[in-house]
Scaffold this active site. Structure first.
Site, PDB file in Angstrom:
ATOM      1  N   GLY A 122       0.903  -1.023  -0.255  1.00 28.19           N
ATOM      2  CA  GLY A 122      -0.026   0.077  -0.242  1.00 28.19           C
ATOM      3  C   GLY A 122       0.663   1.123   0.229  1.00 28.19           C
ATOM      4  N   GLU A 136       5.031  -5.686   7.856  1.00 31.29           N
ATOM      5  CA  GLU A 136       4.538  -4.511   8.948  1.00 31.29           C
ATOM      6  C   GLU A 136       4.854  -4.417  10.583  1.00 31.29           C
ATOM      7  OE1 GLU A 136       1.872  -6.040   5.349  1.00 31.29           O
ATOM      8  OE2 GLU A 136       3.583  -6.988   6.785  1.00 31.29           O
ATOM      9  N   ASP A 190      -2.143  -7.867   6.919  1.00 34.62           N
ATOM     10  CA  ASP A 190      -3.424  -7.573   7.105  1.00 34.62           C
ATOM     11  C   ASP A 190      -3.259  -8.123   5.785  1.00 34.62           C
ATOM     12  OD1 ASP A 190      -1.917  -5.279   5.295  1.00 34.62           O
ATOM     13  OD2 ASP A 190      -3.984  -4.003   5.588  1.00 34.62           O
TER      14      ASP A 190
END
Length: 354
Positions: free
Chosen positions: A68, A139, A147
């Site tokens: 992301g 992460e 996620d």
């Protein structure tokens, strides 16, 4: 029109619905608009008889997708916004749709595939890796928690290898990805264009049969004995103790890798993985991941982790709480609280829908 290249390219050719992430300078990092465009295309093609398979690739030479757009997440979290929560909601809905897509969903996981890139590839039903593949869920290194269904995949690897990958942010090569359930087929990168041409002129099965090769051996799978011995512990603190006490040099070195990550993110990640192992469907796991992500958006460590790794790039995050011992059960519990009307609310597919 500005003449600027679209961030995602979508077309249909010879019965193949093609999605190309088109931000090569950012290693095709996903943003909200790209997620919505992907979802729109997949929904349109699902019942379109002229589309027999979907192909997902990344533009450029560096990778499918680096994850992301975390700089946007940084600014949103810092400003107290909710834009990232909206992004995650639509992203996780997309991940679930990929996981149950009724047609061949072919993801070419060439080069770097991280975070959100795993979410749009590793839940597919035809997942291809190459000698250039480097796959990770990084992460905890930015104060976040795996996620995009990552805890679903990581919790279902052989033994505790997924726990090791999650807590160290370790990378999987092609052989690892196949052995651990993140990918299915190995193709040399030089054969990818020929494989795509074969897809367009014939069946998915025939194209794979012609161009896939035996997978390389998995270095991670070969280390399973010491990984299982350490990571089967009930707490991150005990995992670190076991790593430090190990007779295996790699295990002792790994202890420092774990300790460099966000202490609270480590403990939340371990609980997330243990929960994910007990949940029956990808949708149920995504629902819990959404709670965790929403809580992370309000945390100190997510902003600090992205600042240190990507914004200021000093690689010196000041975590809070600063040590594993400082993280309380209440700190961890806070990440799993129900969201009321804001819950993601994905329903597990019925048996006949799987």
């Amino acid at each position: 029109m500005t003449g600027q290249e679209p961030e995602i390219l979508i077309d249909v050719k010879d019965g193949i619905g093609r999605i190309t992430l088109n931000r090569p300078k950012a290693i095709n990092a996903l943003n909200h608009a790209m997620v919505l465009e992907m979802s729109k295309a997949l929904n349109a093609w699902e019942n379109d008889d002229s589309v027999r398979a979907v192909l997902v690739r990344g533009a450029g030479e560096r990778g499918l997708c680096a994850g992301g757009d975390i700089v946007s997440i940084y600014h949103d979290a810092k400003d107290g916004g909710t834009g990232s929560q909206d992004f995650w909601r639509d992203e996780y809905i997309l991940n679930a749709a990929i996981g149950r897509y009724p047609k061949p969903y072919i993801a070419i996981m060439d080069g770097i595939v991280m975070g959100g890139g795993v979410g749009i590839s590793a839940h597919g039903n035809v997942r291809i890796v190459t000698e250039r593949s480097s796959i990770a869920m990084p992460e905890t290194g930015i104060g976040f928690v795996p996620d995009v269904g990552g805890t679903y995949l990581l919790s279902r690897t052989p033994g505790e290898i997924g726990t090791h990958i999650a807590l160290t942010t370790g990378r999987m090569k092609a052989g690892d990805a196949i052995a651990l359930g993140f990918a299915d087929h190995y193709l040399p990168s030089e054969a990818l264009d020929k494989f795509v041409a074969a897809l367009e002129s014939g069946s998915v099965e025939d194209a794979l049969a012609e161009y896939s090769q035996p997978a390389p051996e998995s270095a991670l799978l070969a280390q399973r004995e010491w990984i299982d011995a350490a990571y089967s512990a009930d707490t991150v603190d005990e995992i670190v103790e076991r790593l430090r006490a190990s007779d295996v040099p790699e295990a002792r070195e790994t202890a420092d890798q774990v300790l460099s990550k966000s202490p609270v993110a480590l403990k939340v990640t371990l609980r997330s993985l243990r929960h994910a192992r007990q949940l029956g469907s990808l949708e149920e796991v995504l629902n819990e991941e959404f709670r965790v992500s929403a809580a992370s958006l309000k945390s100190h460590d997510l902003v600090e982790g992205i600042r240190a790794q990507v914004v200021d790039k000093d690689r010196n995050p000041q975590w809070s709480p600063a040590t594993l011992a400082d993280v309380t059960e209440a700190d961890v519990d806070a990440y799993f609280q129900p969201l009321g009307d804001l819950e993601l609310g994905l329903a597990a597919p019925k048996e006949n829908d799987r």
